[in-house]
Scaffold this motif. Structure first.
Motif, PDB file in Angstrom:
ATOM      1  N   GLU A   1      79.734  76.653  59.738  1.00 19.47           N
ATOM      2  CA  GLU A   1      79.077  75.897  61.083  1.00 19.47           C
ATOM      3  C   GLU A   1      78.957  76.470  62.057  1.00 19.47           C
ATOM      4  O   GLU A   1      77.968  76.612  62.838  1.00 19.47           O
ATOM      5  N   ALA A   2      80.297  76.931  62.595  1.00 20.36           N
ATOM      6  CA  ALA A   2      80.280  77.695  63.842  1.00 20.36           C
ATOM      7  C   ALA A   2      79.379  79.217  63.844  1.00 20.36           C
ATOM      8  O   ALA A   2      79.025  79.517  64.866  1.00 20.36           O
ATOM      9  N   GLY A   3      79.511  79.849  62.710  1.00 20.30           N
ATOM     10  CA  GLY A   3      78.662  81.053  62.695  1.00 20.30           C
ATOM     11  C   GLY A   3      77.356  80.454  62.832  1.00 20.30           C
ATOM     12  O   GLY A   3      76.780  81.403  63.528  1.00 20.30           O
ATOM     13  N   ILE A   4      76.843  79.717  62.105  1.00 19.83           N
ATOM     14  CA  ILE A   4      75.330  79.438  61.833  1.00 19.83           C
ATOM     15  C   ILE A   4      74.948  78.926  63.391  1.00 19.83           C
ATOM     16  O   ILE A   4      73.829  79.328  63.989  1.00 19.83           O
ATOM     17  N   LEU A   5      75.766  77.998  63.849  1.00 19.93           N
ATOM     18  CA  LEU A   5      75.468  77.591  65.265  1.00 19.93           C
ATOM     19  C   LEU A   5      75.297  78.782  66.441  1.00 19.93           C
ATOM     20  O   LEU A   5      74.595  78.716  67.045  1.00 19.93           O
ATOM     21  N   ALA A   6      76.204  79.669  66.142  1.00 20.90           N
ATOM     22  CA  ALA A   6      76.113  80.665  67.116  1.00 20.90           C
ATOM     23  C   ALA A   6      74.766  81.644  66.782  1.00 20.90           C
ATOM     24  O   ALA A   6      74.228  82.038  67.840  1.00 20.90           O
ATOM     25  N   PHE A   7      74.567  81.674  65.506  1.00 19.87           N
ATOM     26  CA  PHE A   7      73.104  82.465  65.265  1.00 19.87           C
ATOM     27  C   PHE A   7      72.058  81.787  65.896  1.00 19.87           C
ATOM     28  O   PHE A   7      71.240  82.301  66.511  1.00 19.87           O
ATOM     29  N   LEU A   8      72.092  80.324  65.852  1.00 17.93           N
ATOM     30  CA  LEU A   8      70.974  79.579  66.411  1.00 17.93           C
ATOM     31  C   LEU A   8      70.904  79.418  67.873  1.00 17.93           C
ATOM     32  O   LEU A   8      69.893  79.507  68.363  1.00 17.93           O
ATOM     33  N   LYS A   9      72.013  79.524  68.439  1.00 16.90           N
ATOM     34  CA  LYS A   9      71.908  79.536  70.002  1.00 16.90           C
ATOM     35  C   LYS A   9      71.479  81.123  70.412  1.00 16.90           C
ATOM     36  O   LYS A   9      71.033  80.778  71.412  1.00 16.90           O
ATOM     37  N   LYS A  10      71.985  81.859  69.724  1.00 19.12           N
ATOM     38  CA  LYS A  10      71.240  83.458  70.305  1.00 19.12           C
ATOM     39  C   LYS A  10      69.678  83.329  69.754  1.00 19.12           C
ATOM     40  O   LYS A  10      68.929  83.847  70.606  1.00 19.12           O
ATOM     41  N   ALA A  11      69.222  82.855  68.781  1.00 15.64           N
ATOM     42  CA  ALA A  11      67.898  82.690  68.366  1.00 15.64           C
ATOM     43  C   ALA A  11      67.154  81.894  69.945  1.00 15.64           C
ATOM     44  O   ALA A  11      66.233  82.436  70.341  1.00 15.64           O
ATOM     45  N   ARG A  12      67.784  80.899  70.103  1.00 15.54           N
ATOM     46  CA  ARG A  12      67.198  80.044  71.155  1.00 15.54           C
ATOM     47  C   ARG A  12      67.068  80.802  72.406  1.00 15.54           C
ATOM     48  O   ARG A  12      66.199  80.578  73.017  1.00 15.54           O
ATOM     49  N   GLU A  13      68.111  81.611  72.824  1.00 14.34           N
ATOM     50  CA  GLU A  13      68.283  82.244  74.196  1.00 14.34           C
ATOM     51  C   GLU A  13      67.053  83.222  74.046  1.00 14.34           C
ATOM     52  O   GLU A  13      66.574  83.519  74.930  1.00 14.34           O
ATOM     53  N   GLU A  14      66.944  83.986  73.193  1.00 11.95           N
ATOM     54  CA  GLU A  14      66.050  85.256  72.799  1.00 11.95           C
ATOM     55  C   GLU A  14      64.571  84.471  72.781  1.00 11.95           C
ATOM     56  O   GLU A  14      63.711  85.142  73.374  1.00 11.95           O
ATOM     57  N   ALA A  15      64.377  83.254  72.085  1.00 18.07           N
ATOM     58  CA  ALA A  15      63.163  82.657  72.094  1.00 18.07           C
ATOM     59  C   ALA A  15      62.424  82.281  73.495  1.00 18.07           C
ATOM     60  O   ALA A  15      61.178  82.289  73.318  1.00 18.07           O
ATOM     61  N   VAL A  16      63.161  81.842  74.343  1.00 18.78           N
ATOM     62  CA  VAL A  16      62.452  81.560  75.440  1.00 18.78           C
ATOM     63  C   VAL A  16      61.801  82.615  76.328  1.00 18.78           C
ATOM     64  O   VAL A  16      60.809  82.257  77.152  1.00 18.78           O
ATOM     65  N   ASP A  17      61.660  83.768  75.770  1.00 15.06           N
ATOM     66  CA  ASP A  17      60.815  84.744  76.590  1.00 15.06           C
ATOM     67  C   ASP A  17      59.603  85.031  75.624  1.00 15.06           C
ATOM     68  O   ASP A  17      58.710  85.832  75.693  1.00 15.06           O
ATOM     69  N   TYR A  18      59.479  84.214  74.647  1.00 16.39           N
ATOM     70  CA  TYR A  18      58.220  84.247  73.845  1.00 16.39           C
ATOM     71  C   TYR A  18      57.092  82.863  74.336  1.00 16.39           C
ATOM     72  O   TYR A  18      57.796  81.779  74.621  1.00 16.39           O
ATOM     73  N   LYS A  19      55.819  82.913  74.281  1.00 14.96           N
ATOM     74  CA  LYS A  19      55.241  82.151  74.717  1.00 14.96           C
ATOM     75  C   LYS A  19      54.722  81.047  73.719  1.00 14.96           C
ATOM     76  O   LYS A  19      54.453  79.652  74.205  1.00 14.96           O
ATOM     77  N   SER A  20      54.414  81.388  72.513  1.00 19.15           N
ATOM     78  CA  SER A  20      53.763  80.339  71.563  1.00 19.15           C
ATOM     79  C   SER A  20      54.959  80.056  70.661  1.00 19.15           C
ATOM     80  O   SER A  20      55.997  80.727  70.664  1.00 19.15           O
ATOM     81  N   MET A  21      54.749  78.749  70.294  1.00 15.12           N
ATOM     82  CA  MET A  21      55.586  78.204  69.186  1.00 15.12           C
ATOM     83  C   MET A  21      55.889  79.147  68.055  1.00 15.12           C
ATOM     84  O   MET A  21      56.879  78.944  67.282  1.00 15.12           O
ATOM     85  N   ASN A  22      54.481  79.449  67.593  1.00 12.91           N
ATOM     86  CA  ASN A  22      55.094  80.512  66.295  1.00 12.91           C
ATOM     87  C   ASN A  22      55.864  81.665  66.796  1.00 12.91           C
ATOM     88  O   ASN A  22      56.590  82.002  65.714  1.00 12.91           O
TER      89      ASN A  22
END
Length: 230
Positions: A162-183
């Motif tokens: 769970e900790a490993g997956i959560l860390a991956f998802l939080k990394k995805a979240r921080e990277e994703a804020v620099d993209y405009k569309s939901m796709n």
């Protein structure tokens, strides 16, 4: 969408120069640009207000930081359409690049200082938990939603998994804020979902089998809930 490796981005940057002039990009009218600026500022104000900071100065600074970032992401996206990336293949898979792949590559080249300004600005006035709340706003709560899905598919997740997956998802979240569309945001999450599933496989699980068992159970439950035909 398949993950787009950093090698492909480097290839794009080289080929972009080699191919010469970028195709012209239509510029919005002054009225449309002003309207878009107002929309970004309104969104930023709503996100900042939702934190209930009880500090007008702090709230105004947070709003300004978010507004500046939203505009920068929008402007980069609008001035770098997918057509600025030559059509070709993903060298990791051999598959042809989709238009979404090409847009993700184009938007991933946004200057790093745009992201740094957002994170530094938020961290000056907010707690780590409040910063996460803002990042969740950008990505419509995808971390919690996706984590809930993993718990449903793998009910016996270990604390380490769970900790490993959560860390991956939080990394995805921080990277994703620099993209405009939901796709595009979803595409970034797909990269880290793949890594999460590889983590599970490395722990001796079979992700494909787990996912199939889950989807089969959902289908069976839906079928059982349907009223019998007269």
């Amino acid at each position: 969408m398949k993950a787009v490796p950093s090698l492909l981005l480097a290839a794009f940057l080289v080929s972009h120069n080699a191919f010469g002039q970028t195709p012209p990009v239509d510029q919005p009218s002054a009225e449309a640009a002003a309207r878009s600026d107002m929309e970004q500022a309104k969104k930023a104000a709503e996100w900042a207000a939702a934190l209930k900071l009880d500090d007008p100065g702090k709230e105004a600074r947070v709003k300004d930081v978010i507004t500046a970032h939203l505009k920068a992401v929008r402007d980069w996206h609008n001035s770098h359409p997918f057509t600025t990336v030559p059509a070709g293949i993903n060298p990791a898979t051999g598959s042809r690049l989709s238009n979404l792949d090409r847009q993700v590559i184009a938007d991933s080249a946004i200057p790093a200082d745009v992201h740094e300004a957002l994170m530094t600005g938020l961290q000056k006035d907010l707690t780590p938990e409040q910063v996460e709340t803002i990042l969740d706003r950008y990505t419509v709560g995808k971390v919690a939603f996706t984590m809930k899905g993993y718990h449903a598919i793998v009910p016996d997740l270990t604390a380490e998994e769970e900790a490993g997956i959560l860390a991956f998802l939080k990394k995805a979240r921080e990277e994703a804020v620099d993209y405009k569309s939901m796709n595009e945001i979803s595409a970034i999450f797909e990269i880290y979902k793949t890594r999460s599933e590889q983590l599970l496989n490395a722990n001796g699980r079979n992700w494909k089998a787990l996912y199939k068992a889950y989807t089969d159970a959902v289908k069976a439950k839906k079928a059982a809930a349907k009223p019998a035909a007269p």
